[in-house]
Design an enzyme around this catalytic site. Structure first.
Site, PDB file in Angstrom:
ATOM      1  CG  HIS A 150      -1.945   1.062   1.278  1.00 41.55           C
ATOM      2  ND1 HIS A 150      -3.257   0.827   1.642  1.00 41.55           N
ATOM      3  CD2 HIS A 150      -1.870   2.382   1.020  1.00 41.55           C
ATOM      4  CE1 HIS A 150      -3.933   1.967   1.598  1.00 41.55           C
ATOM      5  NE2 HIS A 150      -3.107   2.939   1.240  1.00 41.55           N
TER       6      HIS A 150
ATOM      7  CG  HIS B 221      -1.414   6.169  -2.202  1.00 41.78           C
ATOM      8  ND1 HIS B 221      -2.598   5.961  -2.869  1.00 41.78           N
ATOM      9  CD2 HIS B 221      -1.626   5.753  -0.922  1.00 41.78           C
ATOM     10  CE1 HIS B 221      -3.497   5.465  -2.030  1.00 41.78           C
ATOM     11  NE2 HIS B 221      -2.932   5.325  -0.835  1.00 41.78           N
TER      12      HIS B 221
ATOM     13  CG  ASN C 176       1.841  11.436  -8.023  1.00 43.29           C
ATOM     14  OD1 ASN C 176       2.653  12.225  -8.491  1.00 43.29           O
ATOM     15  ND2 ASN C 176       1.172  10.574  -8.780  1.00 43.29           N
TER      16      ASN C 176
ATOM     17  CB  THR D 177      -5.068   8.188  -9.178  1.00 44.82           C
ATOM     18  OG1 THR D 177      -4.916   7.865  -7.793  1.00 44.82           O
ATOM     19  CG2 THR D 177      -6.523   8.291  -9.531  1.00 44.82           C
ATOM     20  N   PRO D 178      -4.575   7.117 -12.487  1.00 46.64           N
ATOM     21  CG  PRO D 178      -5.271   5.483 -13.983  1.00 46.64           C
ATOM     22  CD  PRO D 178      -5.335   5.867 -12.532  1.00 46.64           C
TER      23      PRO D 178
ATOM     24  N   GLY E 196      -8.692   8.071  -2.422  1.00 44.33           N
ATOM     25  CA  GLY E 196      -9.202   9.444  -2.469  1.00 44.33           C
ATOM     26  C   GLY E 196     -10.040   9.785  -1.259  1.00 44.33           C
TER      27      GLY E 196
ATOM     28  CG  HIS F  42      -7.858   3.730   0.476  1.00 46.87           C
ATOM     29  ND1 HIS F  42      -7.265   3.260  -0.656  1.00 46.87           N
ATOM     30  CD2 HIS F  42      -6.882   4.388   1.175  1.00 46.87           C
ATOM     31  CE1 HIS F  42      -5.983   3.614  -0.652  1.00 46.87           C
ATOM     32  NE2 HIS F  42      -5.724   4.297   0.438  1.00 46.87           N
TER      33      HIS F  42
ATOM     34  CD  GLU G 183      -8.448   6.689   4.401  1.00 45.66           C
ATOM     35  OE1 GLU G 183      -9.106   6.560   3.350  1.00 45.66           O
ATOM     36  OE2 GLU G 183      -7.344   7.234   4.429  1.00 45.66           O
TER      37      GLU G 183
ATOM     38  CG  ASP H 141      -1.391   5.571   3.200  1.00 49.78           C
ATOM     39  OD1 ASP H 141      -1.754   5.199   2.077  1.00 49.78           O
ATOM     40  OD2 ASP H 141      -2.158   6.139   4.000  1.00 49.78           O
TER      41      ASP H 141
HETATM   42  P1  IMP Z   1      -1.336   8.883  -6.810  1.00 45.77           P
HETATM   43  O1  IMP Z   1      -2.514   7.974  -6.916  1.00 45.77           O
HETATM   44  O2  IMP Z   1      -0.044   8.287  -7.280  1.00 45.77           O
HETATM   45  O3  IMP Z   1      -1.612  10.214  -7.455  1.00 45.77           O
HETATM   46  O4  IMP Z   1      -1.081   9.133  -5.237  1.00 45.77           O
HETATM   47  C1  IMP Z   1      -1.678  10.160  -4.482  1.00 45.77           C
HETATM   48  C2  IMP Z   1      -3.176   9.962  -4.310  1.00 45.77           C
HETATM   49  O5  IMP Z   1      -3.411   8.804  -3.519  1.00 45.77           O
HETATM   50  C3  IMP Z   1      -3.865  11.095  -3.541  1.00 45.77           C
HETATM   51  O6  IMP Z   1      -4.290  12.139  -4.367  1.00 45.77           O
HETATM   52  C4  IMP Z   1      -5.062  10.383  -2.918  1.00 45.77           C
HETATM   53  O7  IMP Z   1      -6.146  10.347  -3.807  1.00 45.77           O
HETATM   54  C5  IMP Z   1      -4.579   8.973  -2.734  1.00 45.77           C
HETATM   55  N1  IMP Z   1      -4.233   8.690  -1.327  1.00 45.77           N
HETATM   56  C6  IMP Z   1      -3.023   8.706  -0.758  1.00 45.77           C
HETATM   57  N2  IMP Z   1      -3.124   8.364   0.542  1.00 45.77           N
HETATM   58  C7  IMP Z   1      -4.421   8.124   0.783  1.00 45.77           C
HETATM   59  C8  IMP Z   1      -5.153   7.719   1.936  1.00 45.77           C
HETATM   60  O8  IMP Z   1      -4.640   7.474   3.026  1.00 45.77           O
HETATM   61  N3  IMP Z   1      -6.503   7.621   1.773  1.00 45.77           N
HETATM   62  C9  IMP Z   1      -7.144   7.821   0.600  1.00 45.77           C
HETATM   63  N4  IMP Z   1      -6.475   8.169  -0.502  1.00 45.77           N
HETATM   64  C10 IMP Z   1      -5.138   8.332  -0.408  1.00 45.77           C
HETATM   65 ZN    ZN Z   2      -3.721   4.883   1.086  1.00 46.13          ZN
END
Ligand code: IMP
Ligand code: ZN
Length: 353
Positions: free
Chosen positions: A35, A37, A39, A128-129, A195, A222, A225, A302
């Protein structure tokens, strides 16, 4: 881990309380990061480099970008989880071309998998695309997966995220990209829902997650939360038949029954939950409830950029004595690490159900 530890760095405090021999035990465990992300995990130095090359075309001034990066450098103070999402527009501005997202992906993969003492043995990176002025959603995912595939399959794979704030059409496009790439033999192993935890009507997204599952993609969501997530929302998400759940902090009794009976793995992000204030304290964290029941959990980071954590730091939180950690025994931590490895998304054939 060179700055002095503070309350804003619970994992660092735990890490600093361990002996060399405890740390070497943690380092030697095969660990799966399931898990993370993209960005949210870009090393700050890489973002600073991207900022120095930023043309300003996206409308952000260099000063605004610098201020946001300074905030990340000093450690963000989040009053509540909604503050967290405001960190991303600047980061997105800096990763809005195929080259920039490829650079960021390479750096994230390296930060988890490379070096003398890698953070983990296996990384399932998610993103996320995004459509930008310079690329389509498909080009975005292709740029990322090309970097992921530079590592062997037993080390790295990609999960495509759907954002709860998306329209149904956008969510459908993300899932279609994931399915097409998987069918083309590319290293996409799952889809995620992430998100703003309170956005969207999840009933509208079910058919797309059904399509992903039928195509053989793993499903992680998710879920629950925040305290404000309704039982209806949580039960709706469980009807997507997820393989794994992110956070699952506020499951009510009906949801817990389903999760426990079906043995659905929970991705646990200790520092993230503490800093976003969705758990009162480490000692109150639901990880112990599930671990005592031998329910599968996976320890994850995360977003290492704002939370300034690492896989080793998260495992240090399991091992350090209270109040800095949960005081688990070596054998218990080994078991938890094994659970993470066991819950990777395996390459799966398409189902015709
Ligand atoms: P990306 O999907 O590579 O752009 O990573 C950043 C995105 O992941 C953020 O804009 C959120 O939408 C999502 N994100 C990151 N951490 C969390 C979380 O703990 N809960 C929900 N969404 C998250
Ligand atoms: Zn997350």
């Amino acid at each position: 881990m060179s700055n002095p530890p503070s309350d804003a760095d619970p994992a660092k405090v735990a890490f600093c309380s361990l002996t060399e021999s405890q740390l070497s035990i943690l380092k030697s465990l095969p660990k799966a990061e399931l898990h993370a992300h993209l960005n949210g995990c870009i090393p700050l130095a890489v973002l600073q480099q991207l900022a120095s090359e930023y043309s300003g075309e996206g409308g952000h001034t260099s000063d605004a970008i610098r201020q946001s990066l300074d905030k990340l450098k000093d450690g963000v103070e989040l009053k509540e989880i909604s503050d967290f999402f405001s960190l991303f527009p600047t980061i997105y501005e800096l990763t809005s071309t195929p080259n920039a997202i490829a650079t960021a992906t390479r750096a994230v993969l390296e930060s988890f998998l490379d070096g003398d003492s890698p953070q983990c043995s296996y990384l399932e990176l998610r993103s996320t695309p995004r459509t930008t002025a310079c690329m389509s959603r498909r080009e975005y995912v292709e740029a990322i997966v090309a970097e992921v595939e530079k590592y062997p399959a037993e080390k790295a794979a990609l999960i495509v995220s759907v954002d709860r704030r998306m329209s149904v059409a956008d969510a459908e496009e993300c899932v279609t990209i994931a399915i097409d790439l998987k069918n083309a033999g590319r290293r996409v192993v799952g889809v995620d829902l992430c998100g703003d935890p309170l956005a969207g009507d999840m009933q509208l997204l079910k058919s797309n997650f059904d399509r992903a599952r039928e195509a053989g993609l793993g499903i992680t969501l998710h879920i629950a939360e925040t305290e404000k997530n309704t039982s209806e929302d949580t039960l709706q998400l469980l009807s997507f038949k997820p393989d794994r759940l992110g956070h699952a902090t506020f499951l009510d009794d009906a949801a817990k029954k389903i999760v426990l009976e079906q043995g659905i793995c929970i991705e646990i992000c200790l520092t993230s939950n503490i800093l976003c204030k969705t758990v009162k304290s480490l000692q109150d964290h639901h990880v112990m409830y599930h671990f005592r029941l031998d329910h599968p959990v996976a320890i994850c980071t995360d977003d290492t950029l704002p939370f300034r954590n690492s896989m080793l730091g998260e495992y240090a939180l399991l091992m350090a004595e209270p109040p800095h950690g949960l005081g688990l025994k070596e054998s218990e931590i080994k078991r938890i690490a094994e659970m993470g490895m066991q819950n990777r998304f395996p390459p799966r054939p398409r189902s015709d159900k």
